[in-house]
Design a protein around this motif. Structure first.
Motif, PDB file in Angstrom:
ATOM      1  N   HIS A  72      14.922  -5.340 -20.127  1.00 16.53           N
ATOM      2  CA  HIS A  72      14.289  -6.334 -20.995  1.00 16.53           C
ATOM      3  C   HIS A  72      12.803  -6.067 -21.176  1.00 16.53           C
ATOM      4  N   ALA A  73      12.362  -4.910 -20.710  1.00 16.11           N
ATOM      5  CA  ALA A  73      11.030  -4.364 -20.972  1.00 16.11           C
ATOM      6  C   ALA A  73       9.866  -5.254 -20.545  1.00 16.11           C
ATOM      7  N   PRO A  74       9.838  -5.683 -19.268  1.00 20.79           N
ATOM      8  CA  PRO A  74       8.605  -6.334 -18.810  1.00 20.79           C
ATOM      9  C   PRO A  74       7.465  -5.312 -18.868  1.00 20.79           C
ATOM     10  N   ASP A  75       6.233  -5.786 -18.974  1.00 19.63           N
ATOM     11  CA  ASP A  75       5.110  -4.853 -19.009  1.00 19.63           C
ATOM     12  C   ASP A  75       5.073  -4.015 -17.735  1.00 19.63           C
ATOM     13  N   ILE A  76       5.374  -4.635 -16.616  1.00 18.87           N
ATOM     14  CA  ILE A  76       5.466  -3.933 -15.341  1.00 18.87           C
ATOM     15  C   ILE A  76       6.619  -4.539 -14.562  1.00 18.87           C
ATOM     16  N   LEU A  77       7.420  -3.694 -13.917  1.00 24.18           N
ATOM     17  CA  LEU A  77       8.513  -4.159 -13.071  1.00 24.18           C
ATOM     18  C   LEU A  77       8.057  -4.066 -11.618  1.00 24.18           C
ATOM     19  N   LEU A  78       7.997  -5.202 -10.945  1.00 18.52           N
ATOM     20  CA  LEU A  78       7.590  -5.264  -9.545  1.00 18.52           C
ATOM     21  C   LEU A  78       8.824  -5.124  -8.671  1.00 18.52           C
ATOM     22  N   SER A  79       8.718  -4.338  -7.610  1.00 16.67           N
ATOM     23  CA  SER A  79       9.878  -4.134  -6.755  1.00 16.67           C
ATOM     24  C   SER A  79       9.814  -4.911  -5.451  1.00 16.67           C
ATOM     25  N   ASN A  80       8.640  -5.494  -5.131  1.00 17.02           N
ATOM     26  CA  ASN A  80       8.529  -6.262  -3.887  1.00 17.02           C
ATOM     27  C   ASN A  80       7.378  -7.257  -3.966  1.00 17.02           C
ATOM     28  N   LEU A  81       7.347  -8.177  -3.026  1.00 20.64           N
ATOM     29  CA  LEU A  81       6.341  -9.237  -3.046  1.00 20.64           C
ATOM     30  C   LEU A  81       4.921  -8.733  -2.844  1.00 20.64           C
ATOM     31  N   SER A  82       4.730  -7.642  -2.146  1.00 24.09           N
ATOM     32  CA  SER A  82       3.371  -7.140  -1.950  1.00 24.09           C
ATOM     33  C   SER A  82       2.740  -6.740  -3.287  1.00 24.09           C
ATOM     34  N   GLN A  83       3.556  -6.366  -4.247  1.00 24.41           N
ATOM     35  CA  GLN A  83       3.025  -6.038  -5.567  1.00 24.41           C
ATOM     36  C   GLN A  83       2.531  -7.283  -6.301  1.00 24.41           C
ATOM     37  N   VAL A  84       3.059  -8.440  -5.959  1.00 22.73           N
ATOM     38  CA  VAL A  84       2.553  -9.693  -6.548  1.00 22.73           C
ATOM     39  C   VAL A  84       1.110  -9.900  -6.103  1.00 22.73           C
ATOM     40  N   ARG A  85       0.838  -9.673  -4.841  1.00 28.89           N
ATOM     41  CA  ARG A  85      -0.526  -9.820  -4.327  1.00 28.89           C
ATOM     42  C   ARG A  85      -1.488  -8.904  -5.082  1.00 28.89           C
ATOM     43  N   ARG A  86      -1.091  -7.656  -5.300  1.00 26.04           N
ATOM     44  CA  ARG A  86      -1.949  -6.725  -6.048  1.00 26.04           C
ATOM     45  C   ARG A  86      -2.133  -7.185  -7.491  1.00 26.04           C
ATOM     46  N   THR A  87      -1.072  -7.724  -8.089  1.00 24.94           N
ATOM     47  CA  THR A  87      -1.169  -8.230  -9.461  1.00 24.94           C
ATOM     48  C   THR A  87      -2.195  -9.344  -9.546  1.00 24.94           C
ATOM     49  N   VAL A  88      -2.134 -10.275  -8.606  1.00 25.91           N
ATOM     50  CA  VAL A  88      -3.088 -11.392  -8.599  1.00 25.91           C
ATOM     51  C   VAL A  88      -4.504 -10.881  -8.346  1.00 25.91           C
TER      52      VAL A  88
END
Length: 104
Positions: A72-88
Motif C-alpha cells: 500500500h506504499a507507505p512513505d517508509i515501512l517500519l519493521s520495529n518499535l525502535s524505528q518509531v523512536r527515530r521517526t519521532v
C-alpha cells in the motif's frame, strides 16, 4: 485520559479513515502544518488517510496488516518499535514543535 493529550479527535469529529479529515482536524487544532507531522499506522486505511491529509506515512509492519502493508506504499515501512523512536526524533529535529509531555 484526554488530559494526557493536547488534542483528541474521535468518532463523530471527522469522517472515518481512509479519509484524512481526522488527521487534518487534529493538525489544525494543534496549529501544526502537514510538513510538521507524520502518521504511523498498521493498515491500508491508515496509509490512505495520511496520503489524503498530505502528511508522511509510516507503515508499522508488525501490526494488523504485517509486512504486506508495503503493498500500500507507505512513505517508509517500519519493521520495529525502535524505528518509531527515530521517526519521532527526526520529526522533532525538523520542526522543533514536538511535545513529549502534556501541556498544563
Amino acid at each position: 485520559m484526554s488530559s494526557m493529550f493536547d488534542v483528541v479527535v474521535g468518532w463523530g469529529d471527522a469522517e472515518p479513515k481512509p479519509s484524512g479529515s481526522g488527521i487534518t482536524l487534529a493538525l489544525q487544532r494543534l496549529q501544526v502544518p502537514p510538513s510538521g507531522a507524520c502518521f504511523i499506522g498498521d493498515s491500508p486505511s491508515d496509509i490512505a488517510a495520511a496520503r489524503e491529509a498530505g502528511i508522511i506515512s509510516r507503515g508499522a509492519a508488525w501490526g494488523y496488516t504485517g509486512p504486506a502493508l508495503s503493498n500500500h506504499a507507505p512513505d517508509i515501512l517500519l519493521s520495529n518499535l525502535s524505528q518509531v523512536r527515530r521517526t519521532v526524533a527526526d520529526l522533532m529535529g525538523r520542526t522543533g514543535q514536538y511535545r513529549t509531555t502534556p501541556s498544563d
